[in-house]
Scaffold this motif. Sequence first.
Motif, PDB file in Angstrom:
ATOM      1  N   ASP A 242      25.475  11.808 -16.092  1.00  0.00           N
ATOM      2  CA  ASP A 242      24.410  10.899 -16.479  1.00  0.00           C
ATOM      3  C   ASP A 242      23.079  11.536 -16.087  1.00  0.00           C
ATOM      4  O   ASP A 242      22.533  11.273 -15.024  1.00  0.00           O
ATOM      5  N   HIS A 243      22.586  12.394 -16.914  1.00  0.00           N
ATOM      6  CA  HIS A 243      21.386  13.176 -16.593  1.00  0.00           C
ATOM      7  C   HIS A 243      20.706  13.560 -17.909  1.00  0.00           C
ATOM      8  O   HIS A 243      21.395  13.879 -18.878  1.00  0.00           O
ATOM      9  N   PRO A 244      19.363  13.521 -17.941  1.00  0.00           N
ATOM     10  CA  PRO A 244      18.661  13.780 -19.210  1.00  0.00           C
ATOM     11  C   PRO A 244      19.052  15.098 -19.872  1.00  0.00           C
ATOM     12  O   PRO A 244      19.070  15.214 -21.091  1.00  0.00           O
TER      13      PRO A 244
ATOM     14  N   ARG B 158      25.325  15.101  -8.258  1.00  0.00           N
ATOM     15  CA  ARG B 158      25.143  13.870  -7.491  1.00  0.00           C
ATOM     16  C   ARG B 158      25.402  12.657  -8.387  1.00  0.00           C
ATOM     17  O   ARG B 158      26.110  11.736  -8.018  1.00  0.00           O
ATOM     18  N   ASN B 159      24.831  12.670  -9.589  1.00  0.00           N
ATOM     19  CA  ASN B 159      25.009  11.539 -10.498  1.00  0.00           C
ATOM     20  C   ASN B 159      26.453  11.391 -10.955  1.00  0.00           C
ATOM     21  O   ASN B 159      26.860  10.314 -11.367  1.00  0.00           O
TER      22      ASN B 159
ATOM     23  N   ALA C  23      18.170  22.656  -8.684  1.00  0.00           N
ATOM     24  CA  ALA C  23      17.839  21.240  -8.520  1.00  0.00           C
ATOM     25  C   ALA C  23      18.501  20.421  -9.628  1.00  0.00           C
ATOM     26  O   ALA C  23      18.993  19.314  -9.390  1.00  0.00           O
TER      27      ALA C  23
ATOM     28  N   VAL D 207      22.222  20.139  -8.776  1.00  0.00           N
ATOM     29  CA  VAL D 207      22.454  19.162  -7.707  1.00  0.00           C
ATOM     30  C   VAL D 207      22.359  17.739  -8.269  1.00  0.00           C
ATOM     31  O   VAL D 207      23.198  16.883  -7.970  1.00  0.00           O
ATOM     32  N   ALA D 208      21.364  17.493  -9.123  1.00  0.00           N
ATOM     33  CA  ALA D 208      21.192  16.151  -9.693  1.00  0.00           C
ATOM     34  C   ALA D 208      22.390  15.778 -10.565  1.00  0.00           C
ATOM     35  O   ALA D 208      22.909  14.660 -10.476  1.00  0.00           O
TER      36      ALA D 208
ATOM     37  N   ARG E 251      22.900  14.437 -21.439  1.00  0.00           N
ATOM     38  CA  ARG E 251      23.265  13.324 -22.314  1.00  0.00           C
ATOM     39  C   ARG E 251      23.231  13.771 -23.777  1.00  0.00           C
ATOM     40  O   ARG E 251      22.268  14.397 -24.201  1.00  0.00           O
TER      41      ARG E 251
END
Lengths: 360, 306
Positions: free
Chosen positions: A309-311, A31-32, A24, A27-28, A314
Amino acid sequence: MSYLLRDALIEPSGVAGMDNAQLACLVAQARNSRLLASLAARLAEAGVLSQLPGAAQRHFDGATLVHEKQRRDLAYDADLVRKALATRGIPLLLLKGGAYIAAELPVSHGRLITDIDILVPKSDLPAAEAALNTQGWASPPISAYDASYYRRWSHEIPALHNARRDTTLDVHHNILPPTAGPTIDAGLLLRDRREVSPGIYTLSYRDMVIHSATHLFQEGEFHHGLRDVWDLDRMLRDFPARDPSFWDGLVERAALLQLETPLYHGLNYAQQVFKTPVPAEVMAEAQSPLRKLRKPLMDFLYLRAFRPDHPETRLPLTDTALYLLYVRSHYLRMPLHLLLPHLARKAWMRRMDQRDGTTQ
Amino acid sequence: MTRLRDLPACEWQQRLSQDGLALRVGPYVYRIRSNVPVVREGIGAMYGDFPVAQVDDYIDFDIALSTRGLRQRLRDEAEFICDGVTPFERIPLGQAYAFLEWGMNWCVALHTNEYLKLHAAVVARDNRAVVMPGVPGAGKSTLCAALALREWRVLSDEHAMIPPGSRATVPVYRPVSLKNESIAKIRAFAPEAVFGPQSKETHKGVVAHLKADGAPDSHDTAPLPVGALVFPSYQPGSPQRLAPRRRTESFMLAAYHSFNYSLLGEVGFDAMRTLVAGANCYDLQYHDLDWAVDAMHQLADGGMRE
């Protein structure tokens, strides 16, 4: 979990062993970074996609469907544009994503596009615009200031939108604005174009790489940053096999176009991010003492900009780096004596709009 | 299967404010985080019967509706976050709950393509589904709410999810969103109706959500066969009627109401053809809810395709 996306793109086989939480997250990140369909293609080619749990697979498949739809639309729209331009004897030269797809290069596998970018000779611009207008591509009304700004200072005309097709066409006459440092002879690019299907052209392999790198390092926003580095990686792995002399003339070509600096950055970051094989002598040829001196600072900024761009990915000071790159992109595009009045004017217009309550 | 109401309030509220509360919504899992009191209150009121996801389930949508930073705190604002990014402008706290619901719809509308998706309310009786496509304002949610309060099962008030090649629809139940006058209408129609927090001055006016999962099988995930396509239109002052309509036109209209018909290309065309060929198609023009519910009962009793 950190930087799953990069590892998955470099070595897809590792994805088969991921648990649901990792999938997951992957994928995030993809996608971002606008890379979900590209990653899907990479996983499918490696035979990994079909091994994943259905819950994750459907997200990859969904993105692939978006890519396929864009490919169908591009084929249709490019044909309309080709026919329209042909009435005035202007050839259709596609840039970036549209070009990759039209040329059926491996870099196009899963590549998502937003607009269709084309390059026409500057002297043909009025004729091209008129021909495209007849096929339904028109620019929405913009202020007189914006229109004159485009005509004087930009390397493209205001985007043309086709309401019936709901597609946007960016018509360029050069790959950098005339106000940017290097003055590129677009005639060189046009002369070396390659026909990929009857009446449809792209830049040459070398120019595609140089353009992709130039685009990336002039940009002020990095939503597509990692995606653009991935494009470079795919092309740099693919083109030497198509053209055995690809590496020999690459730096020389960039020098002729005055685009050695962006090419150097492109090669450097493809290598750093995706381990792209670049011959040592090519790197050495592209690097200058000044570029070497600046490298630590540029690495600090760009290696942040190229993370999803994902926690989880970054890095500290990412916002600062993005801001500095944004500012940099402005002075790269325009000397200060043009930039400052332009920004002041835009700020003033925005303020007036707000006071009139006319902002959307 | 654990439902939200089986967890102690302190536990799910802690999950919501910290690592996220993972709930099953039809075929998907949402993980929701929020530090906004009205969101907590809304989830408590609307989501009690939703199954809680297992720890190792795949999270389809990782979302948050939270106030972040001093600036937002001082201005009473919050933002919607999906997978770590904020795709929209900040919103006033008073709209937070409606925005969470809207954001959850957005996730499905934007990020899923394994089904042919129609902008439609879906209800079912005796395990046969009626798909009701319509533009916002056509009265599909209001009718859907009224039917829920008369023992119909609600499969969705927003998305009909059709597996390509099938004549079935996959349930993806969420609370029914009602706007403006519809809220009072449904309160009058069924005083016992349970509503979530009301959000004022959204881009759609006043919005409130109805808990509509009273049917015991509301959270079952098995697809249901589609027996009919009903195109509702709410028209005060016009004669009320439930009339058959031609399949060919219904096909075009249903395609118009689809989010991804053209995206799916040939697959979308075939899916729509299969769906429409297998269902009876009707226009439903109404202004009185009791009349409309009766008409739907009659349809369920003999107007659906076997």
